[in-house]
Design an enzyme around this catalytic site. Sequence first.
Site, PDB file in Angstrom:
ATOM      1  N   CYS A 227       0.802  -1.231   0.000  1.00 33.90           N
ATOM      2  CA  CYS A 227       0.000   0.000   0.000  1.00 33.90           C
ATOM      3  C   CYS A 227       0.833   1.280   0.000  1.00 33.90           C
ATOM      4  CB  CYS A 227      -1.010   0.010   1.148  1.00 33.90           C
ATOM      5  SG  CYS A 227      -0.265   0.106   2.777  1.00 33.90           S
TER       6      CYS A 227
ATOM      7  N   CYS B 171      -3.388  -2.664  -0.841  1.00 29.22           N
ATOM      8  CA  CYS B 171      -2.309  -3.515  -0.348  1.00 29.22           C
ATOM      9  C   CYS B 171      -1.867  -4.561  -1.366  1.00 29.22           C
ATOM     10  CB  CYS B 171      -2.741  -4.179   0.959  1.00 29.22           C
ATOM     11  SG  CYS B 171      -3.217  -2.966   2.215  1.00 29.22           S
TER      12      CYS B 171
ATOM     13  N   LYS C 207      -6.216  -8.578  11.676  1.00 27.35           N
ATOM     14  CA  LYS C 207      -6.085  -7.150  11.380  1.00 27.35           C
ATOM     15  C   LYS C 207      -7.452  -6.594  11.011  1.00 27.35           C
ATOM     16  CE  LYS C 207      -3.642  -3.867   8.476  1.00 27.35           C
ATOM     17  NZ  LYS C 207      -2.510  -3.650   7.582  1.00 27.35           N
TER      18      LYS C 207
ATOM     19  N   ARG D 128      -1.712   6.371   7.854  1.00 20.18           N
ATOM     20  CA  ARG D 128      -1.913   6.529   6.411  1.00 20.18           C
ATOM     21  C   ARG D 128      -1.422   7.887   5.949  1.00 20.18           C
ATOM     22  NH1 ARG D 128      -7.581   3.156   5.862  1.00 20.18           N
ATOM     23  NH2 ARG D 128      -6.653   1.189   6.552  1.00 20.18           N
TER      24      ARG D 128
ATOM     25  N   ARG E 237     -10.562  -0.724   2.774  1.00 22.57           N
ATOM     26  CA  ARG E 237      -9.916  -2.025   2.927  1.00 22.57           C
ATOM     27  C   ARG E 237     -10.853  -3.077   3.518  1.00 22.57           C
ATOM     28  NH1 ARG E 237      -5.203   0.256   1.732  1.00 22.57           N
ATOM     29  NH2 ARG E 237      -3.951   1.465   3.184  1.00 22.57           N
TER      30      ARG E 237
ATOM     31  N   GLU F 102      -9.303 -16.771  11.275  1.00 23.54           N
ATOM     32  CA  GLU F 102      -8.176 -16.164  10.539  1.00 23.54           C
ATOM     33  C   GLU F 102      -6.849 -16.675  11.102  1.00 23.54           C
ATOM     34  OE1 GLU F 102      -7.584 -14.079   8.085  1.00 23.54           O
ATOM     35  OE2 GLU F 102      -9.514 -13.195   7.569  1.00 23.54           O
TER      36      GLU F 102
ATOM     37  N   LYS G  18      -4.174  -6.535  15.771  1.00 28.25           N
ATOM     38  CA  LYS G  18      -3.996  -5.127  15.445  1.00 28.25           C
ATOM     39  C   LYS G  18      -5.339  -4.503  15.083  1.00 28.25           C
ATOM     40  CE  LYS G  18      -2.027  -2.470  11.742  1.00 28.25           C
ATOM     41  NZ  LYS G  18      -1.299  -2.493  10.513  1.00 28.25           N
TER      42      LYS G  18
ATOM     43  N   SER H 277      -1.087   3.701  15.227  1.00 23.04           N
ATOM     44  CA  SER H 277      -0.875   5.145  15.147  1.00 23.04           C
ATOM     45  C   SER H 277      -1.959   5.968  15.845  1.00 23.04           C
ATOM     46  CB  SER H 277      -0.753   5.558  13.683  1.00 23.04           C
ATOM     47  OG  SER H 277      -1.908   5.181  12.960  1.00 23.04           O
TER      48      SER H 277
HETATM   49  C1  PBG Z   1       0.005  -1.501   5.840  1.00 24.37           C
HETATM   50  C2  PBG Z   1      -0.048  -1.169   7.268  1.00 24.37           C
HETATM   51  C3  PBG Z   1      -0.934  -0.292   7.924  1.00 24.37           C
HETATM   52  C4  PBG Z   1      -0.492  -0.235   9.249  1.00 24.37           C
HETATM   53  C5  PBG Z   1       0.601  -1.072   9.363  1.00 24.37           C
HETATM   54  N1  PBG Z   1       0.842  -1.664   8.137  1.00 24.37           N
HETATM   55  C6  PBG Z   1      -2.021   0.554   7.436  1.00 24.37           C
HETATM   56  C7  PBG Z   1      -3.273   0.022   6.897  1.00 24.37           C
HETATM   57  O1  PBG Z   1      -3.562  -1.167   6.895  1.00 24.37           O
HETATM   58  O2  PBG Z   1      -3.997   0.872   6.404  1.00 24.37           O
HETATM   59  C8  PBG Z   1      -1.085   0.627  10.313  1.00 24.37           C
HETATM   60  C9  PBG Z   1      -0.188   0.942  11.438  1.00 24.37           C
HETATM   61  C10 PBG Z   1      -0.626   2.043  12.327  1.00 24.37           C
HETATM   62  O3  PBG Z   1      -1.731   2.601  12.231  1.00 24.37           O
HETATM   63  O4  PBG Z   1       0.188   2.388  13.192  1.00 24.37           O
HETATM   64  N2  PBG Z   1      -0.995  -2.273   5.353  1.00 24.37           N
END
Ligand code: PBG
Length: 332
Positions: A122, A130, A203, A213, A225, A241, A256, A282
């Site tokens: 991504c 992705c 996830k 992002r 997504r 999963e 996550k 984040s």
């Molecule tokens: C990539 C990815 C993402 C995150 C980690 N790897 C973003 C997403 O799936 O949009 C998010 C990490 C974060 O928010 O700290 N696919």
Amino acid sequence: MSFPITRHRRLRGSAGIRGMVRETVLNVLDFIQPIFVTYGTGVKNEISSMPGVYHFSLDTLKEEVDEIASLGIPAVLLFGIPETKDAIGSSGFAEDGIVQEATRLIKQWYPELLVVADTCLCEFTDHGHCGMVHTHIVDGVVHGDVINDASLELLTRTAVSQAKAGADIIAPSNMMDGFVQAIRAGLDANGFEHVPIMSYSVKYASAFYGPFREAAGSAPQFGNRKTYQMDPANLREAIRETESDVLEGADMLMVKPALAYLDVIRTIREQFDLPLVAYNVSGEYSMVKAAAMQGWIDEQAVVLEMLTGMKRAGADIIITYFSKDAARWLRG
Ligand code: PBG
């Protein structure tokens, strides 16, 4: 009327006793610090929604890695912001890609510091998804479908190129169907049987990734997504999963985001024996930072309480943008 001192109170009576009976102890060895690497020279740009987190170019990276290593943090997780993007994310698997270059440098500087490579496209695709997508336009609106199997091929190339550059752990975050099996086969066929896969097994399609992002420039340009990331309402699906990732050969599992999903961490811990990683994402970082900057909360206390909660829920390892801070605070 007086009440007798209870056993609970006796065990909380002094800091010494509290420490002795503490069930969950944070340790610097639990942490993985994410790093954003980018092209150019002399770059150290703070991400506006993530105060204290920066984009580094290869020539400014050393200072950051020195600090991480000196704090005793055992691992970093690399994200790349490439100079050019295209439909297939080819800068993600280029031999001289930004993540590959950064990996080589870090392993040269600190052979003992573990480099975890995020295996996803991504950040490298111009559409921000992705994997590869097939687009079509209906009433002026772009729609896209992820092309699962073709994406697996590109993701496998990405993982192999990361391992070639010296990555110690491959962490696929793309959520395509069958990604663990495909990447395992690719690594094995190229002489990387020893490189473990830390799968983002659970996830969720989460709003907590918002600041990331912005940081990674990876927001989808159309759609979302939700067809490949999980519905936040589902727990049993998390077990399914994870089960398939385990069967496909994952060496470590991940949940996550972390904060709103502590029950998921606990459930996965109880049902599977593999090491479990929690990703303190984040948005979780930004909320705490914003409140702390307003003076509304005690940052250190809140962060350590959150990280302790993730570990108490069952995480063995925590990916957190607070790794450096927490390492410092734990040192006292
Ligand atoms: C990539 C990815 C993402 C995150 C980690 N790897 C973003 C997403 O799936 O949009 C998010 C990490 C974060 O928010 O700290 N696919």
